[in-house]
Design a protein around this motif. Sequence first.
Motif, PDB file in Angstrom:
ATOM      1  N   VAL A  24       0.869  -1.180   0.000  1.00 15.73           N
ATOM      2  CA  VAL A  24       0.000   0.000   0.000  1.00 15.73           C
ATOM      3  C   VAL A  24       0.904   1.227   0.000  1.00 15.73           C
ATOM      4  O   VAL A  24       1.706   1.411   0.918  1.00 15.73           O
ATOM      5  CB  VAL A  24      -0.912   0.018   1.253  1.00 15.73           C
ATOM      6  CG1 VAL A  24      -1.754   1.282   1.281  1.00 15.73           C
ATOM      7  CG2 VAL A  24      -1.776  -1.215   1.305  1.00 15.73           C
ATOM      8  N   LYS A  25       0.791   2.052  -1.041  1.00 23.04           N
ATOM      9  CA  LYS A  25       1.543   3.310  -1.134  1.00 23.04           C
ATOM     10  C   LYS A  25       0.549   4.376  -1.547  1.00 23.04           C
ATOM     11  O   LYS A  25       0.044   4.351  -2.672  1.00 23.04           O
ATOM     12  CB  LYS A  25       2.635   3.240  -2.205  1.00 23.04           C
ATOM     13  CG  LYS A  25       3.707   2.225  -1.986  1.00 23.04           C
ATOM     14  CD  LYS A  25       4.740   2.281  -3.109  1.00 23.04           C
ATOM     15  CE  LYS A  25       4.114   1.856  -4.420  1.00 23.04           C
ATOM     16  NZ  LYS A  25       5.028   1.888  -5.562  1.00 23.04           N
ATOM     17  N   VAL A  37       8.972   1.322  -3.812  1.00 24.46           N
ATOM     18  CA  VAL A  37       8.858   1.237  -2.355  1.00 24.46           C
ATOM     19  C   VAL A  37      10.094   1.791  -1.654  1.00 24.46           C
ATOM     20  O   VAL A  37       9.983   2.598  -0.724  1.00 24.46           O
ATOM     21  CB  VAL A  37       8.594  -0.218  -1.904  1.00 24.46           C
ATOM     22  CG1 VAL A  37       8.672  -0.349  -0.395  1.00 24.46           C
ATOM     23  CG2 VAL A  37       7.236  -0.682  -2.394  1.00 24.46           C
ATOM     24  N   PHE A  38      11.295   1.389  -2.085  1.00 24.38           N
ATOM     25  CA  PHE A  38      12.507   1.825  -1.388  1.00 24.38           C
ATOM     26  C   PHE A  38      12.661   3.343  -1.448  1.00 24.38           C
ATOM     27  O   PHE A  38      13.071   3.978  -0.475  1.00 24.38           O
ATOM     28  CB  PHE A  38      13.755   1.121  -1.943  1.00 24.38           C
ATOM     29  CG  PHE A  38      14.276   1.706  -3.218  1.00 24.38           C
ATOM     30  CD1 PHE A  38      15.275   2.676  -3.202  1.00 24.38           C
ATOM     31  CD2 PHE A  38      13.769   1.304  -4.440  1.00 24.38           C
ATOM     32  CE1 PHE A  38      15.753   3.217  -4.385  1.00 24.38           C
ATOM     33  CE2 PHE A  38      14.231   1.843  -5.627  1.00 24.38           C
ATOM     34  CZ  PHE A  38      15.233   2.811  -5.608  1.00 24.38           C
ATOM     35  N   LEU A  39      12.290   3.953  -2.565  1.00 21.22           N
ATOM     36  CA  LEU A  39      12.411   5.402  -2.720  1.00 21.22           C
ATOM     37  C   LEU A  39      11.359   6.131  -1.880  1.00 21.22           C
ATOM     38  O   LEU A  39      11.653   7.138  -1.222  1.00 21.22           O
ATOM     39  CB  LEU A  39      12.263   5.764  -4.203  1.00 21.22           C
ATOM     40  CG  LEU A  39      12.667   7.157  -4.619  1.00 21.22           C
ATOM     41  CD1 LEU A  39      14.109   7.442  -4.225  1.00 21.22           C
ATOM     42  CD2 LEU A  39      12.515   7.325  -6.127  1.00 21.22           C
ATOM     43  N   TYR A  40      10.154   5.609  -1.862  1.00 19.64           N
ATOM     44  CA  TYR A  40       9.081   6.198  -1.048  1.00 19.64           C
ATOM     45  C   TYR A  40       9.427   6.103   0.437  1.00 19.64           C
ATOM     46  O   TYR A  40       9.235   7.041   1.196  1.00 19.64           O
ATOM     47  CB  TYR A  40       7.768   5.488  -1.364  1.00 19.64           C
ATOM     48  CG  TYR A  40       6.532   6.142  -0.780  1.00 19.64           C
ATOM     49  CD1 TYR A  40       6.327   7.515  -0.870  1.00 19.64           C
ATOM     50  CD2 TYR A  40       5.557   5.381  -0.149  1.00 19.64           C
ATOM     51  CE1 TYR A  40       5.184   8.108  -0.346  1.00 19.64           C
ATOM     52  CE2 TYR A  40       4.412   5.959   0.371  1.00 19.64           C
ATOM     53  CZ  TYR A  40       4.237   7.327   0.270  1.00 19.64           C
ATOM     54  OH  TYR A  40       3.103   7.915   0.794  1.00 19.64           O
ATOM     55  N   ARG A  41       9.984   4.949   0.851  1.00 17.34           N
ATOM     56  CA  ARG A  41      10.385   4.769   2.254  1.00 17.34           C
ATOM     57  C   ARG A  41      11.471   5.781   2.619  1.00 17.34           C
ATOM     58  O   ARG A  41      11.427   6.416   3.677  1.00 17.34           O
ATOM     59  CB  ARG A  41      10.878   3.350   2.495  1.00 17.34           C
ATOM     60  CG  ARG A  41      11.271   3.099   3.953  1.00 17.34           C
ATOM     61  CD  ARG A  41      11.644   1.660   4.230  1.00 17.34           C
ATOM     62  NE  ARG A  41      10.453   0.830   4.264  1.00 17.34           N
ATOM     63  CZ  ARG A  41      10.156  -0.127   3.403  1.00 17.34           C
ATOM     64  NH1 ARG A  41      10.965  -0.405   2.419  1.00 17.34           N
ATOM     65  NH2 ARG A  41       9.048  -0.821   3.511  1.00 17.34           N
ATOM     66  N   MET A  42      12.458   5.956   1.749  1.00 17.06           N
ATOM     67  CA  MET A  42      13.527   6.940   2.004  1.00 17.06           C
ATOM     68  C   MET A  42      12.945   8.344   2.100  1.00 17.06           C
ATOM     69  O   MET A  42      13.337   9.135   2.963  1.00 17.06           O
ATOM     70  CB  MET A  42      14.587   6.880   0.889  1.00 17.06           C
ATOM     71  CG  MET A  42      15.534   5.723   1.041  1.00 17.06           C
ATOM     72  SD  MET A  42      16.777   5.569  -0.283  1.00 17.06           S
ATOM     73  CE  MET A  42      17.080   7.213  -0.804  1.00 17.06           C
ATOM     74  N   MET A  43      12.014   8.658   1.216  1.00 14.32           N
ATOM     75  CA  MET A  43      11.396   9.979   1.227  1.00 14.32           C
ATOM     76  C   MET A  43      10.658  10.228   2.548  1.00 14.32           C
ATOM     77  O   MET A  43      10.761  11.306   3.131  1.00 14.32           O
ATOM     78  CB  MET A  43      10.422  10.110   0.059  1.00 14.32           C
ATOM     79  CG  MET A  43       9.820  11.486  -0.079  1.00 14.32           C
ATOM     80  SD  MET A  43       8.421  11.521  -1.207  1.00 14.32           S
ATOM     81  CE  MET A  43       7.098  11.126  -0.094  1.00 14.32           C
ATOM     82  N   LEU A  44       9.939   9.222   3.040  1.00 12.56           N
ATOM     83  CA  LEU A  44       9.218   9.370   4.302  1.00 12.56           C
ATOM     84  C   LEU A  44      10.182   9.533   5.479  1.00 12.56           C
ATOM     85  O   LEU A  44       9.964  10.369   6.354  1.00 12.56           O
ATOM     86  CB  LEU A  44       8.289   8.184   4.545  1.00 12.56           C
ATOM     87  CG  LEU A  44       7.083   8.087   3.627  1.00 12.56           C
ATOM     88  CD1 LEU A  44       6.233   6.878   3.992  1.00 12.56           C
ATOM     89  CD2 LEU A  44       6.247   9.336   3.681  1.00 12.56           C
ATOM     90  N   GLN A  45      11.251   8.744   5.497  1.00 13.71           N
ATOM     91  CA  GLN A  45      12.227   8.858   6.588  1.00 13.71           C
ATOM     92  C   GLN A  45      12.880  10.233   6.555  1.00 13.71           C
ATOM     93  O   GLN A  45      13.026  10.890   7.579  1.00 13.71           O
ATOM     94  CB  GLN A  45      13.300   7.762   6.478  1.00 13.71           C
ATOM     95  CG  GLN A  45      12.766   6.362   6.628  1.00 13.71           C
ATOM     96  CD  GLN A  45      12.288   6.040   8.039  1.00 13.71           C
ATOM     97  OE1 GLN A  45      12.425   6.828   8.950  1.00 13.71           O
ATOM     98  NE2 GLN A  45      11.696   4.874   8.203  1.00 13.71           N
TER      99      GLN A  45
END
Length: 193
Positions: A68-69, A85-93
Amino acid sequence: MIQPDRLDRFFPITYPNGTTVSRFAKHCPHCKQLVKASAMEGMALLLKDKVFVLADGHCPHCQHSFVVKCVIDEYKQVHAVGLPVFLYRMMLQWGARKHVQTFRQQSDWRLAQQEVETPASEPAAPRGTQLADSAMVQKSEEILGNFMGQPIHAWIMNNGQRLVYERAVPPGGSFQLAEQEVLFEKRLIYRPA
């Protein structure tokens, strides 16, 4: 760093405009059944006026796993995210850290600006209002979370005026109230609804 958790533990989330998203669910892309946030593991992060959601869902109906994104705006509209996913996760962090740093920098800047604009011989004009906790203040039963070990009430009522939660006093106490804002219990800032 944001720690992933069962997604329903991040809700309810209240936006700065007072809108609240109390629950979250997504349709399974395989069987089209509704999958609740309790069957998802991930994170939901409120930055300014958007909630960013990244989670792994597991459909209890067909056992299908999916990602889910999405972004939920302040009008509760859900928008898909096309990033990997990996880029979205980095952006959120990064966004979580940057948001905290930006907030601290703005607070420091406001304090420095106030010192420059106000000569030492002339006290700064008070802005906003300070309000102590008293029997005269009605507090909502809806609790948004905790700050400094005390509950954050979604709204308070004082002298017939309803005030909604805006933000908490930043660490270190460097902040400035806007003219309409009210400091409650020396730790929470509310504004007229």
